[in-house]
Design a protein around this motif. Structure first.
Motif, PDB file in Angstrom:
ATOM      1  N   SER A   1      17.556  10.153  -6.556  1.00 60.46           N
ATOM      2  CA  SER A   1      16.809  10.407  -7.787  1.00 60.46           C
ATOM      3  C   SER A   1      15.538   9.566  -7.821  1.00 60.46           C
ATOM      4  CB  SER A   1      17.672  10.077  -9.003  1.00 60.46           C
ATOM      5  OG  SER A   1      17.873   8.665  -9.097  1.00 60.46           O
ATOM      6  N   ASP A   2      14.582   9.996  -8.657  1.00 59.23           N
ATOM      7  CA  ASP A   2      13.348   9.239  -8.813  1.00 59.23           C
ATOM      8  C   ASP A   2      13.641   7.826  -9.328  1.00 59.23           C
ATOM      9  OD1 ASP A   2      11.930  11.450  -7.996  1.00 59.23           O
ATOM     10  OD2 ASP A   2      11.329  12.056 -10.021  1.00 59.23           O
ATOM     11  N   ALA A   3      14.612   7.700 -10.235  1.00 58.83           N
ATOM     12  CA  ALA A   3      14.930   6.390 -10.803  1.00 58.83           C
ATOM     13  C   ALA A   3      15.491   5.452  -9.740  1.00 58.83           C
ATOM     14  CB  ALA A   3      15.919   6.547 -11.956  1.00 58.83           C
ATOM     15  N   ASP A   4      16.379   5.961  -8.889  1.00 59.67           N
ATOM     16  CA  ASP A   4      16.954   5.120  -7.839  1.00 59.67           C
ATOM     17  C   ASP A   4      15.896   4.740  -6.802  1.00 59.67           C
ATOM     18  OD1 ASP A   4      19.436   5.065  -8.984  1.00 59.67           O
ATOM     19  OD2 ASP A   4      20.259   6.689  -7.773  1.00 59.67           O
ATOM     20  N   GLU A   5      15.040   5.706  -6.446  1.00 56.80           N
ATOM     21  CA  GLU A   5      13.967   5.400  -5.500  1.00 56.80           C
ATOM     22  C   GLU A   5      13.049   4.318  -6.071  1.00 56.80           C
ATOM     23  OE1 GLU A   5      10.374   7.600  -2.999  1.00 56.80           O
ATOM     24  OE2 GLU A   5      11.364   8.632  -4.651  1.00 56.80           O
ATOM     25  N   ARG A   6      12.700   4.446  -7.331  1.00 54.84           N
ATOM     26  CA  ARG A   6      11.821   3.464  -7.970  1.00 54.84           C
ATOM     27  C   ARG A   6      12.480   2.085  -7.995  1.00 54.84           C
ATOM     28  NH1 ARG A   6      10.608   6.488 -11.682  1.00 54.84           N
ATOM     29  NH2 ARG A   6      12.213   5.911 -13.205  1.00 54.84           N
ATOM     30  N   ALA A   7      13.784   2.028  -8.280  1.00 57.98           N
ATOM     31  CA  ALA A   7      14.475   0.746  -8.312  1.00 57.98           C
ATOM     32  C   ALA A   7      14.450   0.059  -6.946  1.00 57.98           C
ATOM     33  CB  ALA A   7      15.921   0.945  -8.777  1.00 57.98           C
ATOM     34  N   LEU A   8      14.650   0.823  -5.876  1.00 58.45           N
ATOM     35  CA  LEU A   8      14.633   0.247  -4.529  1.00 58.45           C
ATOM     36  C   LEU A   8      13.232  -0.220  -4.147  1.00 58.45           C
ATOM     37  CD1 LEU A   8      16.968   2.892  -2.890  1.00 58.45           C
ATOM     38  CD2 LEU A   8      17.436   0.429  -2.952  1.00 58.45           C
ATOM     39  N   VAL A   9      12.227   0.595  -4.438  1.00 57.53           N
ATOM     40  CA  VAL A   9      10.854   0.235  -4.087  1.00 57.53           C
ATOM     41  C   VAL A   9      10.417  -1.005  -4.869  1.00 57.53           C
ATOM     42  CG1 VAL A   9       8.450   1.003  -4.306  1.00 57.53           C
ATOM     43  CG2 VAL A   9      10.171   2.533  -3.329  1.00 57.53           C
ATOM     44  N   GLU A  10      10.757  -1.073  -6.137  1.00 61.83           N
ATOM     45  CA  GLU A  10      10.366  -2.232  -6.941  1.00 61.83           C
ATOM     46  C   GLU A  10      11.089  -3.494  -6.490  1.00 61.83           C
ATOM     47  OE1 GLU A  10      11.080  -1.056 -10.956  1.00 61.83           O
ATOM     48  OE2 GLU A  10       9.276   0.213 -11.081  1.00 61.83           O
TER      49      GLU A  10
ATOM     50  N   LEU B   1       0.814  -1.215   0.000  1.00 59.89           N
ATOM     51  CA  LEU B   1       0.000   0.000   0.000  1.00 59.89           C
ATOM     52  C   LEU B   1       0.846   1.264   0.000  1.00 59.89           C
ATOM     53  CD1 LEU B   1      -2.628  -0.940   2.749  1.00 59.89           C
ATOM     54  CD2 LEU B   1      -2.784  -1.330   0.287  1.00 59.89           C
ATOM     55  N   TRP B   2       2.022   1.173   0.587  1.00 50.75           N
ATOM     56  CA  TRP B   2       2.876   2.361   0.753  1.00 50.75           C
ATOM     57  C   TRP B   2       4.310   1.893   0.933  1.00 50.75           C
ATOM     58  CZ3 TRP B   2       6.258   3.799   4.604  1.00 50.75           C
ATOM     59  CH2 TRP B   2       6.684   5.145   4.620  1.00 50.75           C
ATOM     60  N   SER B   3       5.235   2.643   0.364  1.00 53.95           N
ATOM     61  CA  SER B   3       6.660   2.386   0.564  1.00 53.95           C
ATOM     62  C   SER B   3       7.389   3.696   0.794  1.00 53.95           C
ATOM     63  CB  SER B   3       7.277   1.684  -0.655  1.00 53.95           C
ATOM     64  OG  SER B   3       6.721   0.408  -0.857  1.00 53.95           O
ATOM     65  N   GLY B   4       8.415   3.657   1.631  1.00 53.72           N
ATOM     66  CA  GLY B   4       9.264   4.812   1.863  1.00 53.72           C
ATOM     67  C   GLY B   4      10.718   4.376   1.937  1.00 53.72           C
ATOM     68  N   VAL B   5      11.604   5.156   1.354  1.00 54.15           N
ATOM     69  CA  VAL B   5      13.032   4.833   1.328  1.00 54.15           C
ATOM     70  C   VAL B   5      13.766   5.724   2.318  1.00 54.15           C
ATOM     71  CG1 VAL B   5      15.134   4.704  -0.072  1.00 54.15           C
ATOM     72  CG2 VAL B   5      12.915   4.097  -1.076  1.00 54.15           C
ATOM     73  N   THR B   6      14.518   5.102   3.215  1.00 55.99           N
ATOM     74  CA  THR B   6      15.321   5.805   4.216  1.00 55.99           C
ATOM     75  C   THR B   6      16.800   5.629   3.889  1.00 55.99           C
ATOM     76  OG1 THR B   6      13.677   5.507   5.968  1.00 55.99           O
ATOM     77  CG2 THR B   6      15.948   5.885   6.665  1.00 55.99           C
TER      78      THR B   6
END
Length: 431
Positions: A248-257, A219-224
């Motif tokens: 960056s948005d790309a790095d955040e997306r890679a971690l969340v995925e 439902l939700w993800s956050g990167v620390t």
């Protein structure tokens, strides 16, 4: 309610040192009309817990009952809660801290209530199982049992390597080894019955991904972002957290995925999870995952960042209630401080108030700011007690104090980290 009906209850498992940090969980369960029940181990001082429960101003006074079990293992927990299962209608089971991850998952499955799932809970408590289940998200690794410690390391292992006990936490026992000839001596320092991993060192910044999952859907993800002391020696002690991370948005997306794929692979169903990754040149590499809330002050960082506390959502997930959590509107940081060596005398601050959270078994309340409000230091947190001997920060338990602050999303954190750290003085007694 008729005379034979059992009162509804929420079953928490965790020792006082962590439960005192997350007392809003207890208060929230009580506010919703549930009897909060708590399972602890002998690590919790029963006299101190009884003292807190007797204090009407302390949130732990809301506890309906407490049981101590010999160890945080399924074979001790399940017998220990049997009297409660006859007296209460347990509708949710939550883990508070590392120790009880596996029994919480098993008990939730036994009771048919939402939870991480027995397999995900078991795997998240053992780094060897994580590597075995998720080899494509893992660095090159070798399992070294006590009997294997004199055997040669596999030829595909490149140095430097990291040695990790498979079942510890809080960076306990994690060591970096730069040369092959040094490895046997490091392996010999571990207890005779302990299995360890030897992993190729992954180069890249470290992050954690906190996720809220319901019915197998994130439902939700956050990167620390994490800061460690690894550059100064052989240890990997976490010395800072920034939520959300500046990336960056790309790095955040890679971690969340990557995190979402890991959770699906483990069959994680309901609750909060905390995974740690290195962002290498080839993408995210998982260091470990835990099916529990994050440690240190990360839950409070997300509260400051989003404007909403996490605990009510955690309870929603455990009860199977529809829920949501907002995107961050600010950035929040926790910075652990360097300290002199010797018996601690005092911690003082010319900025935020000092809270002796371990001594007092109480954490301060954090007040979220408006999105565009100026940066603010909220608290200095002391996680040791007076007289404790401070030395090298070899793991999380060797740290002494930190400062928590937040700021607008478009401002840089590093200048403020130094500014607020300089407001704190840690004094030790000298010979």
């Amino acid at each position: 309610m008729n005379a034979t009906a059992r009162p509804p209850a929420v079953l928490f498992m965790g020792d006082l040192v962590i439960v005192a940090r997350q007392t809003r969980l207890i208060a929230e369960a009580h506010r919703r009309g549930f009897a909060p029940l708590l399972v602890v181990t002998p690590y919790t001082d029963p006299a101190r817990l009884a003292e807190l429960r007797a204090d009407p101003e302390h949130p732990l006074s809301k506890l309906a009952d407490v049981v101590e079990v010999e160890d945080a293992k399924v074979d001790f927990v399940v017998p220990g809660i049997q009297p409660w299962l006859r007296r209460y209608d347990v509708q949710a089971v939550l883990c508070v801290g590392d120790f009880f991850v596996e029994p919480v998952g098993v008990v939730a499955d036994c009771l048919g209530v939402p939870g991480a799932g027995s397999a995900a809970s078991r795997i998240s408590r053992n780094k060897m199982l994580q590597r075995t289940a998720l080899p494509d998200f893992s660095p090159a690794f070798q399992v070294v049992t006590p009997a294997d410690r004199t055997s040669p390391i596999a030829p595909d292992m490149t140095f430097p390597v990291v040695v990790k006990p498979v079942a510890r936490f809080s960076s306990l026992g994690v060591r970096q080894v730069h040369k092959a000839e040094d490895l046997p001596g490091v392996l010999a320092t571990y207890p005779e019955d302990e299995t360890v991993l030897v992993e190729s060192r992954v180069v890249g910044p470290e992050f954690s991904v906190e996720a809220l999952t319901q019915n197998g859907e994130v439902l939700w993800s956050g990167v620390t972002a994490k800061r460690t002391n690894e550059s100064g020696g052989i240890f990997f002690t976490e010395m800072g957290h920034t939520s959300p991370a500046e990336l960056s948005d790309a790095d955040e997306r890679a971690l969340v995925e990557a995190n979402a794929k890991v959770l699906r692979r483990l069959g994680f169903r309901d609750g909060i999870s905390h995974a740690e990754f290195r962002l290498s040149a080839d993408g995210p590499v998982m260091m470990e995952i835990a099916t529990r809330l994050p440690g240190d002050g990360i839950t409070f960082l997300w509260e400051l960042a989003t404007g909403e506390p996490l605990e009510p959502v955690m309870l929603d997930l455990a009860l199977g209630e529809p829920t949501a959590y907002p995107a961050p509107r600010r950035r929040a940081c926790q910075v652990y401080l360097d300290h002199p060596f010797g018996p601690l005398r005092d911690v003082t601050s010319t900025g935020a108030p000092v809270s002796w959270v371990t001594r007092d078994d109480s954490w301060p309340a954090f007040t979220p700011q408006a999105p565009d409000a100026p940066a603010k230091d909220h608290a200095v947190l002391v996680t040791v007690v007076e007289g404790e001997v401070l030395g090298p920060q070899t793991d999380s338990e060797a740290r002494s104090a930190s400062v928590v602050f937040d700021l607008p999303l478009d401002e840089a954190t590093e200048p403020l980290a130094k500014l607020y750290a300089d407001t704190v003085t840690i004094t030790v007694d000298t010979p």
